[in-house]
Design a protein around this motif. Sequence first.
Motif, PDB file in Angstrom:
ATOM      1  N   UNK A 214      39.105  -3.897 -32.160  1.00  0.00           N
ATOM      2  CA  UNK A 214      40.566  -3.997 -32.147  1.00  0.00           C
ATOM      3  C   UNK A 214      41.190  -2.944 -33.059  1.00  0.00           C
ATOM      4  N   UNK A 215      40.595  -2.769 -34.233  1.00  0.00           N
ATOM      5  CA  UNK A 215      41.122  -1.788 -35.183  1.00  0.00           C
ATOM      6  C   UNK A 215      41.010  -0.375 -34.621  1.00  0.00           C
ATOM      7  N   UNK A 216      39.902  -0.075 -33.949  1.00  0.00           N
ATOM      8  CA  UNK A 216      39.733   1.251 -33.346  1.00  0.00           C
ATOM      9  C   UNK A 216      40.814   1.512 -32.305  1.00  0.00           C
ATOM     10  N   UNK A 217      41.069   0.526 -31.458  1.00  0.00           N
ATOM     11  CA  UNK A 217      42.126   0.687 -30.463  1.00  0.00           C
ATOM     12  C   UNK A 217      43.483   0.887 -31.123  1.00  0.00           C
ATOM     13  N   UNK A 218      43.751   0.087 -32.162  1.00  0.00           N
ATOM     14  CA  UNK A 218      45.034   0.202 -32.864  1.00  0.00           C
ATOM     15  C   UNK A 218      45.162   1.567 -33.539  1.00  0.00           C
ATOM     16  N   UNK A 219      44.059   2.070 -34.080  1.00  0.00           N
ATOM     17  CA  UNK A 219      44.078   3.361 -34.767  1.00  0.00           C
ATOM     18  C   UNK A 219      44.485   4.478 -33.827  1.00  0.00           C
ATOM     19  N   UNK A 220      43.895   4.499 -32.654  1.00  0.00           N
ATOM     20  CA  UNK A 220      44.206   5.591 -31.728  1.00  0.00           C
ATOM     21  C   UNK A 220      45.569   5.399 -31.069  1.00  0.00           C
ATOM     22  N   UNK A 221      46.017   4.160 -30.969  1.00  0.00           N
ATOM     23  CA  UNK A 221      47.377   3.932 -30.482  1.00  0.00           C
ATOM     24  C   UNK A 221      48.388   4.495 -31.482  1.00  0.00           C
ATOM     25  N   UNK A 222      48.154   4.208 -32.769  1.00  0.00           N
ATOM     26  CA  UNK A 222      49.028   4.751 -33.812  1.00  0.00           C
ATOM     27  C   UNK A 222      48.935   6.280 -33.835  1.00  0.00           C
ATOM     28  N   UNK A 223      47.723   6.802 -33.691  1.00  0.00           N
ATOM     29  CA  UNK A 223      47.539   8.254 -33.702  1.00  0.00           C
ATOM     30  C   UNK A 223      48.344   8.920 -32.585  1.00  0.00           C
ATOM     31  N   UNK A 224      48.369   8.311 -31.411  1.00  0.00           N
ATOM     32  CA  UNK A 224      49.148   8.880 -30.310  1.00  0.00           C
ATOM     33  C   UNK A 224      50.644   8.806 -30.609  1.00  0.00           C
ATOM     34  N   UNK A 225      51.072   7.669 -31.131  1.00  0.00           N
ATOM     35  CA  UNK A 225      52.497   7.510 -31.439  1.00  0.00           C
ATOM     36  C   UNK A 225      52.952   8.446 -32.556  1.00  0.00           C
ATOM     37  N   UNK A 226      52.021   8.728 -33.472  1.00  0.00           N
ATOM     38  CA  UNK A 226      52.363   9.580 -34.612  1.00  0.00           C
ATOM     39  C   UNK A 226      51.744  10.968 -34.483  1.00  0.00           C
ATOM     40  N   UNK A 227      51.558  11.423 -33.267  1.00  0.00           N
ATOM     41  CA  UNK A 227      50.868  12.687 -33.043  1.00  0.00           C
ATOM     42  C   UNK A 227      51.593  13.881 -33.652  1.00  0.00           C
ATOM     43  N   UNK A 228      52.902  13.738 -33.897  1.00  0.00           N
ATOM     44  CA  UNK A 228      53.637  14.836 -34.520  1.00  0.00           C
ATOM     45  C   UNK A 228      53.521  14.805 -36.037  1.00  0.00           C
ATOM     46  N   UNK A 229      52.965  13.721 -36.587  1.00  0.00           N
ATOM     47  CA  UNK A 229      52.888  13.561 -38.045  1.00  0.00           C
ATOM     48  C   UNK A 229      51.468  13.688 -38.586  1.00  0.00           C
ATOM     49  N   UNK A 230      50.500  13.933 -37.723  1.00  0.00           N
ATOM     50  CA  UNK A 230      49.101  13.962 -38.166  1.00  0.00           C
ATOM     51  C   UNK A 230      48.872  15.058 -39.200  1.00  0.00           C
ATOM     52  N   UNK A 231      47.948  14.774 -40.146  1.00  0.00           N
ATOM     53  CA  UNK A 231      47.610  15.730 -41.186  1.00  0.00           C
ATOM     54  C   UNK A 231      46.129  16.065 -41.060  1.00  0.00           C
ATOM     55  N   UNK A 232      45.833  17.242 -40.524  1.00  0.00           N
ATOM     56  CA  UNK A 232      44.452  17.684 -40.429  1.00  0.00           C
ATOM     57  C   UNK A 232      44.003  18.260 -41.764  1.00  0.00           C
ATOM     58  N   UNK A 233      42.773  17.969 -42.150  1.00  0.00           N
ATOM     59  CA  UNK A 233      42.230  18.430 -43.425  1.00  0.00           C
ATOM     60  C   UNK A 233      41.053  19.348 -43.137  1.00  0.00           C
ATOM     61  N   UNK A 234      41.156  20.584 -43.590  1.00  0.00           N
ATOM     62  CA  UNK A 234      40.115  21.592 -43.299  1.00  0.00           C
ATOM     63  C   UNK A 234      39.833  21.655 -41.801  1.00  0.00           C
ATOM     64  N   UNK A 235      40.882  21.516 -41.027  1.00  0.00           N
ATOM     65  CA  UNK A 235      40.749  21.620 -39.583  1.00  0.00           C
ATOM     66  C   UNK A 235      40.210  20.387 -38.901  1.00  0.00           C
ATOM     67  N   UNK A 236      40.023  19.277 -39.641  1.00  0.00           N
ATOM     68  CA  UNK A 236      39.463  18.054 -39.063  1.00  0.00           C
ATOM     69  C   UNK A 236      40.507  16.945 -39.025  1.00  0.00           C
ATOM     70  N   UNK A 237      40.533  16.224 -37.908  1.00  0.00           N
ATOM     71  CA  UNK A 237      41.440  15.083 -37.770  1.00  0.00           C
ATOM     72  C   UNK A 237      40.826  13.800 -38.308  1.00  0.00           C
ATOM     73  N   UNK A 238      39.505  13.795 -38.559  1.00  0.00           N
ATOM     74  CA  UNK A 238      38.826  12.552 -38.919  1.00  0.00           C
ATOM     75  C   UNK A 238      39.339  11.902 -40.204  1.00  0.00           C
ATOM     76  N   UNK A 239      39.510  12.632 -41.315  1.00  0.00           N
ATOM     77  CA  UNK A 239      40.004  11.955 -42.521  1.00  0.00           C
ATOM     78  C   UNK A 239      41.319  11.221 -42.299  1.00  0.00           C
ATOM     79  N   UNK A 240      42.239  11.838 -41.577  1.00  0.00           N
ATOM     80  CA  UNK A 240      43.528  11.193 -41.302  1.00  0.00           C
ATOM     81  C   UNK A 240      43.336   9.953 -40.430  1.00  0.00           C
ATOM     82  N   UNK A 241      42.485  10.053 -39.426  1.00  0.00           N
ATOM     83  CA  UNK A 241      42.219   8.904 -38.565  1.00  0.00           C
ATOM     84  C   UNK A 241      41.618   7.747 -39.350  1.00  0.00           C
TER      85      UNK A 241
END
Length: 201
Positions: A51-78
């Motif tokens: 459930x948390x994984x689904x919620x995480x990617x739902x939030x990621x899609x909704x906040x796709x303009x606010x994501x913060x990539x670190x050293x070119x990776x999206x994983x820390x933010x996710x």
Amino acid sequence: MRHQVRPSDEELWSSIAAGDEAAFGRLFDRYSRPVYNHAFRLTGSWSTAEDVTQATFLVAWRRRHDARLVDGSALPWLLVVATNSVRSEWRSGRRWLALLRRLPVERYADGDLADEVSARLDDERRMTEVLSVVRGLPPAEREAVALCLWSGVSYPNAAAVLGISEVAVRSRVSRAQPPGPPTARGASGGETVNNIEPFSS
């Protein structure tokens, strides 16, 4: 035959920000497993981790303009988004009540399925022992442990995504660990905060 170049997270996220669902699907395929593992380590429940994984990617899609990539990776933010999703689960209390009321698992005739169920229950038991220790830590230390020890995020990357100094991250992780070797058992003889590995990412 031409070799297809694997797009970087930055390239994927540029497309995602423009509304490219296919690019988002590729990002999900790339990071759903580490996010799922991270969620399991925080909750001790496979079903809640899903459930948390689904919620995480739902939030990621909704906040796709606010994501913060670190050293070119999206994983820390996710992973931080997943941690916040777990906090929402805790606040609701519904998942913990569901766990307390869970019926015993039925025995299956299929040996492979029975072994899988048994392994999952064993993972949950071990994770419950770990969480009994981790929940006694201050929230900031729990977050540092989850990112750096359990999910393998580097100290600099964790510092960047959390908005604090690397020294502060290292200090939080150090305070969270018991004295002695990293593999030392906790005071109760159970698992410690840094020796659980449910799946390889």
